[in-house]
Design an enzyme around this catalytic site. Structure first.
Site, PDB file in Angstrom:
ATOM      1  N   ASP A 176       0.989  -0.743  -0.051  1.00 64.16           N
ATOM      2  CA  ASP A 176      -0.090   0.094   0.099  1.00 64.16           C
ATOM      3  C   ASP A 176       0.934   1.044   0.127  1.00 64.16           C
ATOM      4  OD1 ASP A 176      -2.478   1.127   0.520  1.00 64.16           O
ATOM      5  OD2 ASP A 176      -1.796   1.922   2.600  1.00 64.16           O
ATOM      6  N   SER A 177       0.660   2.301  -0.252  1.00 62.27           N
ATOM      7  CA  SER A 177       0.904   3.243  -0.312  1.00 62.27           C
ATOM      8  C   SER A 177       1.520   3.943   0.897  1.00 62.27           C
ATOM      9  CB  SER A 177       0.087   4.772  -0.362  1.00 62.27           C
ATOM     10  OG  SER A 177      -1.730   5.378   0.434  1.00 62.27           O
ATOM     11  N   TYR A 183      -0.640   8.387  -2.538  1.00 62.21           N
ATOM     12  CA  TYR A 183      -0.279   8.540  -3.542  1.00 62.21           C
ATOM     13  C   TYR A 183      -1.807   8.765  -4.130  1.00 62.21           C
ATOM     14  CZ  TYR A 183       3.195   4.584  -3.438  1.00 62.21           C
ATOM     15  OH  TYR A 183       3.806   3.723  -3.326  1.00 62.21           O
ATOM     16  N   GLY A 184      -3.178   9.434  -3.424  1.00 61.81           N
ATOM     17  CA  GLY A 184      -3.900   9.437  -3.959  1.00 61.81           C
ATOM     18  C   GLY A 184      -3.760  10.715  -5.117  1.00 61.81           C
ATOM     19  N   CYS A 216      -3.773  -1.113  -2.149  1.00 63.03           N
ATOM     20  CA  CYS A 216      -3.815   0.218  -2.507  1.00 63.03           C
ATOM     21  C   CYS A 216      -5.227   0.580  -3.556  1.00 63.03           C
ATOM     22  CB  CYS A 216      -2.927   1.361  -2.557  1.00 63.03           C
ATOM     23  SG  CYS A 216      -3.055   2.633  -2.794  1.00 63.03           S
ATOM     24  N   THR A 259      -6.237   3.189  -4.436  1.00 68.53           N
ATOM     25  CA  THR A 259      -5.818   4.391  -5.770  1.00 68.53           C
ATOM     26  C   THR A 259      -4.677   3.307  -7.034  1.00 68.53           C
ATOM     27  OG1 THR A 259      -5.294   6.438  -4.455  1.00 68.53           O
ATOM     28  CG2 THR A 259      -4.149   6.452  -6.442  1.00 68.53           C
ATOM     29  N   GLU A 315      -6.063   8.862  10.733  1.00 64.23           N
ATOM     30  CA  GLU A 315      -4.630   8.590  10.770  1.00 64.23           C
ATOM     31  C   GLU A 315      -4.661   9.650  12.072  1.00 64.23           C
ATOM     32  OE1 GLU A 315      -2.177   9.271   7.852  1.00 64.23           O
ATOM     33  OE2 GLU A 315      -2.834   7.500   6.989  1.00 64.23           O
ATOM     34  N   CYS A 334     -11.146   3.015  -0.595  1.00 59.23           N
ATOM     35  CA  CYS A 334     -10.063   2.847  -0.208  1.00 59.23           C
ATOM     36  C   CYS A 334      -9.521   3.022   0.905  1.00 59.23           C
ATOM     37  CB  CYS A 334     -10.105   5.005  -0.168  1.00 59.23           C
ATOM     38  SG  CYS A 334      -8.140   5.523   0.453  1.00 59.23           S
ATOM     39  N   THR A 335      -8.241   2.010   1.321  1.00 58.93           N
ATOM     40  CA  THR A 335      -8.097   1.289   2.534  1.00 58.93           C
ATOM     41  C   THR A 335      -8.397   2.163   4.267  1.00 58.93           C
ATOM     42  OG1 THR A 335      -5.890   3.131   2.794  1.00 58.93           O
ATOM     43  CG2 THR A 335      -5.502   0.634   1.575  1.00 58.93           C
ATOM     44  N   HIS A 336      -8.559   3.405   3.563  1.00 55.41           N
ATOM     45  CA  HIS A 336      -8.957   3.646   5.852  1.00 55.41           C
ATOM     46  C   HIS A 336     -10.644   3.583   5.615  1.00 55.41           C
ATOM     47  CE1 HIS A 336      -4.852   5.127   5.084  1.00 55.41           C
ATOM     48  NE2 HIS A 336      -4.597   5.702   6.455  1.00 55.41           N
TER      49      HIS A 336
HETATM   50  N1  DGL Z   1      -3.893   4.011   0.782  1.00 56.46           N
HETATM   51  C1  DGL Z   1      -4.723   4.874   0.012  1.00 56.46           C
HETATM   52  C2  DGL Z   1      -5.756   3.950  -1.199  1.00 56.46           C
HETATM   53  O1  DGL Z   1      -6.638   3.170  -0.670  1.00 56.46           O
HETATM   54  C3  DGL Z   1      -5.041   6.206   0.476  1.00 56.46           C
HETATM   55  C4  DGL Z   1      -3.836   7.003   1.182  1.00 56.46           C
HETATM   56  C5  DGL Z   1      -3.136   7.680  -0.304  1.00 56.46           C
HETATM   57  O2  DGL Z   1      -4.072   8.677  -0.640  1.00 56.46           O
HETATM   58  O3  DGL Z   1      -2.153   7.243  -0.837  1.00 56.46           O
HETATM   59  O4  DGL Z   1      -6.302   4.564  -1.654  1.00 56.46           O
END
Ligand code: DGL
Length: 272
Positions: free
Chosen positions: A11-12, A43-44, A74, A76, A152, A186-188
């Protein structure tokens, strides 16, 4: 014969631990190698070229660890760079295909919402896949840029006014479109599931892509005789490109268990 090679997940940053949580739940015997590109997160907000370059380096790192398959946790990367992972020497799983299939399977009114980072929403990846599976679906996508920093920061409780107001505001287009199904792209976002559910009500089905991918990976490993069942002592190794000050706290929120900082190894990807 059991295949004891690890499942590689990247993941990012640390958000992919929500996907790792679902993999551990569904496949408790599997060894896991996790890589979080904490030095270059997020990364987003980045361009397609940059995301593709970073994803290729993340994958190279995992391949060096001799993983048996790779999961791009991820949202993204899955949306923007998955097509460039077609030539990997091991099976590759991304989040969009399986989430879209799960959404199509549960929607009744064919109105499906998608939320994710700006890059994910701009890519139109979910919409494309949903329409491939259900051509008459109505897809509404919304970028929820403040959700990642909220999580976060540790702000995700469903009774926190800042959280509920932020969620409400971002989900306005989803409510307006009368979506009965929403992909948490998205992961979060699974961390905000209670807050999202409180805003949308329990008639809207929330799709956690991690759950869908864990199911797909379990099926794949079983089908191709690649599972590691019967492994009594699975190992979970964590690598990052920069040590975040609060890895322990973030891991307990995202993974659901604390990981001691001493167990997390920092690696330099610049040579890959
Ligand atoms: N892990 C990214 C996603 O699921 C979220 C955080 C990022 O923008 O890198 O898109």
């Amino acid at each position: 014969m059991a295949d004891s090679r690890a499942i590689g997940i990247f993941d990012s940053g640390l958000g992919g631990l929500t996907v790792t949580k679902e993999i551990i739940k569904r496949l408790p015997d599997e060894n896991i190698v996790y890589f979080g590109d904490t030095g270059r997160v997020p990364y987003g907000t980045r361009s397609r070229e940059t995301i593709q370059k970073y994803a290729a380096q993340d994958e190279s790192f995992l391949l060096k660890k001799d993983v048996k398959l790779i999961i791009a946790a991820c949202g993204t990367v899955s949306s923007v760079a998955a097509d460039s992972s077609g030539n990997l020497p091991v099976p590759f799983f991304e989040m969009v295909t399986h989430a879209a299939a799960a959404a199509v399977a549960v929607t009744k009114n064919k109105k499906i919402g998608v939320i994710g980072t700006s890059a994910t929403v701009a890519s139109g990846s979910h919409k494309k896949e949903i329409l491939r599976l259900m051509p008459d679906a109505d897809v509404t996508a919304a970028a929820c840029s403040l959700f990642v920093p909220l999580v976060e920061e540790g702000w995700y409780a469903s009774d926190d006014i800042v959280v509920t107001q932020t969620v409400k505001r971002y989900l306005e287009p989803i409510v307006k479109a009368q979506c009965d199904t929403l992909i948490l792209g998205c992961t979060h976002y699974p961390v905000l599931i209670k807050a999202i559910s409180a805003v949308l009500g329990d008639k809207v089905s929330l799709i956690n892509p991690g759950v869908a991918v864990a199911e797909a990976v379990a099926y794949y490993l079983g089908k191709y005789g690649m599972s590691n069942s019967g492994n009594a002592e699975p190992t979970h190794s964590f690598f990052v490109s920069d040590k975040p000050a609060s890895f322990k706290n973030q891991a307990s929120v995202l993974l659901g268990e604390e990981i001691d900082d001493s167990k997390v190894e920092q690696v330099d990807l610049s040579s890959l």
